[in-house]
Design an enzyme around this catalytic site. Structure first.
Site, mmCIF file in Angstrom:
data_model
loop_
_atom_site.group_PDB
_atom_site.id
_atom_site.type_symbol
_atom_site.label_atom_id
_atom_site.label_comp_id
_atom_site.label_asym_id
_atom_site.label_seq_id
_atom_site.Cartn_x
_atom_site.Cartn_y
_atom_site.Cartn_z
ATOM 1 N N ASP A 1 -31.261 -12.697 14.007
ATOM 2 C CA ASP A 1 -30.123 -11.976 14.565
ATOM 3 C C ASP A 1 -29.261 -12.866 15.443
ATOM 4 O O ASP A 1 -29.629 -13.994 15.764
ATOM 5 C CB ASP A 1 -30.620 -10.739 15.340
ATOM 6 C CG ASP A 1 -31.717 -11.062 16.343
ATOM 7 O OD1 ASP A 1 -31.973 -12.248 16.607
ATOM 8 O OD2 ASP A 1 -32.315 -10.120 16.869
ATOM 9 N N ASN B 1 -38.083 -0.835 23.576
ATOM 10 C CA ASN B 1 -37.913 0.438 22.868
ATOM 11 C C ASN B 1 -38.430 0.358 21.426
ATOM 12 O O ASN B 1 -38.150 1.229 20.616
ATOM 13 C CB ASN B 1 -36.440 0.879 22.880
ATOM 14 C CG ASN B 1 -35.527 -0.129 22.182
ATOM 15 O OD1 ASN B 1 -36.004 -1.109 21.606
ATOM 16 N ND2 ASN B 1 -34.235 0.109 22.229
HETATM 17 C C1 GLP Z 1 -33.901 -9.188 21.738
HETATM 18 C C2 GLP Z 1 -34.050 -9.790 20.342
HETATM 19 C C3 GLP Z 1 -35.379 -9.474 19.730
HETATM 20 C C4 GLP Z 1 -36.489 -9.719 20.710
HETATM 21 C C5 GLP Z 1 -36.327 -8.783 21.877
HETATM 22 C C6 GLP Z 1 -37.388 -8.957 22.941
HETATM 23 O O1 GLP Z 1 -33.221 -8.001 21.793
HETATM 24 N N1 GLP Z 1 -33.017 -9.391 19.462
HETATM 25 O O2 GLP Z 1 -35.548 -10.250 18.541
HETATM 26 O O3 GLP Z 1 -37.733 -9.515 20.107
HETATM 27 O O4 GLP Z 1 -35.058 -8.999 22.483
HETATM 28 O O5 GLP Z 1 -37.090 -10.073 23.719
HETATM 29 P P1 GLP Z 1 -38.059 -10.723 24.761
HETATM 30 O O6 GLP Z 1 -39.030 -11.513 23.981
HETATM 31 O O7 GLP Z 1 -37.173 -11.605 25.605
HETATM 32 O O8 GLP Z 1 -38.680 -9.621 25.520
#
Ligand code: GLP
Length: 237
Positions: free
Chosen positions: A67, A131
């Site tokens: 993404d 979420n």
């Molecule tokens: C973002 C990304 C995800 C990721 C999530 C959790 O929104 N698009 O791919 O898994 O956050 O991020 P973190 O690992 O910083 O908690």
């Protein structure tokens, strides 16, 4: 789903790095599906360390990221393009043309077609949102199949605001591989660490599959490995 609990985040991430390294070692021209976020940082640190030690060779590896924000320049340090350069691509011998991160200038259909043309993802690394989102597949009434542009939920905007100067700077939209694109990967590994992720992990593992907890769809994947630390597993007991 395989479910493994490690005593800390570092060990969970090292286990993920071992699976990726094993994939590269067994198929040098494999296709990696890569993720951003704080969670996988130690995974990339390990891969870089093993490359520097001469254990891993990325010269034939190809990669597709999950993404990217919409409305952020690739050179912005907060873009996922910049994240990948800084945390992995600049430190290993992957060929820049072999790395792919989606952006708002391409259609989702084009991105999915390029993944298919490359032969499909061998191993997809995932984090999980508080979420239950994966990539930027936010909770919704239905799963979205292919790569698509999506509005971020307030929970995700709030969570990601820690990286930005102010919450108003957090992009409201992103392009993300869809649930179908993720489920087509031959193997999926999801890493979740910290108590903030405990509820999402519980719902992903224990509740019926629902697009309101997008990660729950992984219950249907034939080769999915969930790697968590004790904090993220705390509600599973
Ligand atoms: C973002 C990304 C995800 C990721 C999530 C959790 O929104 N698009 O791919 O898994 O956050 O991020 P973190 O690992 O910083 O908690």
């Amino acid at each position: 789903m395989e479910f493994h609990v490690y005593e800390n985040a570092q060990k969970a991430c090292e286990a993920a790095a071992i699976l990726i390294a094993a994939q590269i070692t067994s198929k040098s021209d494999c296709i990696l599906g890569l993720a951003t976020g704080s969670t996988p940082l130690p995974v990339y640190e390990k891969l870089v360390e093993w490359y520097k030690n001469g254990v891993l060779d990325f010269s034939d590896v190809r990669s597709f990221n999950l993404d990217e924000y919409i409305g952020i320049d690739h050179k912005n340090p907060l873009s996922y393009h910049a994240f990948m350069q800084e945390n992995l691509f600049d430190h290993v011998n992957i060929v820049p043309e072999n790395t792919h991160v989606p952006d708002g200038d391409m259609t989702g259909e084009e991105y999915d077609a390029s993944i298919r043309a490359a032969g499909g993802i061998d191993i997809q690394l995932l984090g999980i949102g508080k979420n239950g989102h994966i990539g930027f597949n936010e909770p919704a009434d239905a799963f979205t199949y292919g790569t698509h542009v999506t509005d971020l939920t307030q929970s995700t905007i709030d969570a990601n605001s820690r990286f930005f100067e102010s919450i108003d700077d957090v992009p409201r939209q992103a392009i993300s591989m869809g649930i179908g694109s993720i489920m087509e990967a031959r193997r999926v590994i999801l890493v979740a660490t910290g108590k903030d992720k405990a509820e999402a992990v519980y719902k992903m593992m224990k509740e019926p599959v629902t697009p309101h907890v997008p990660a729950s769809v992984l219950q249907l994947h034939p080769d999915c490995i969930i790697l968590v630390d004790e904090a993220a597993a705390s509600l599973m007991k």
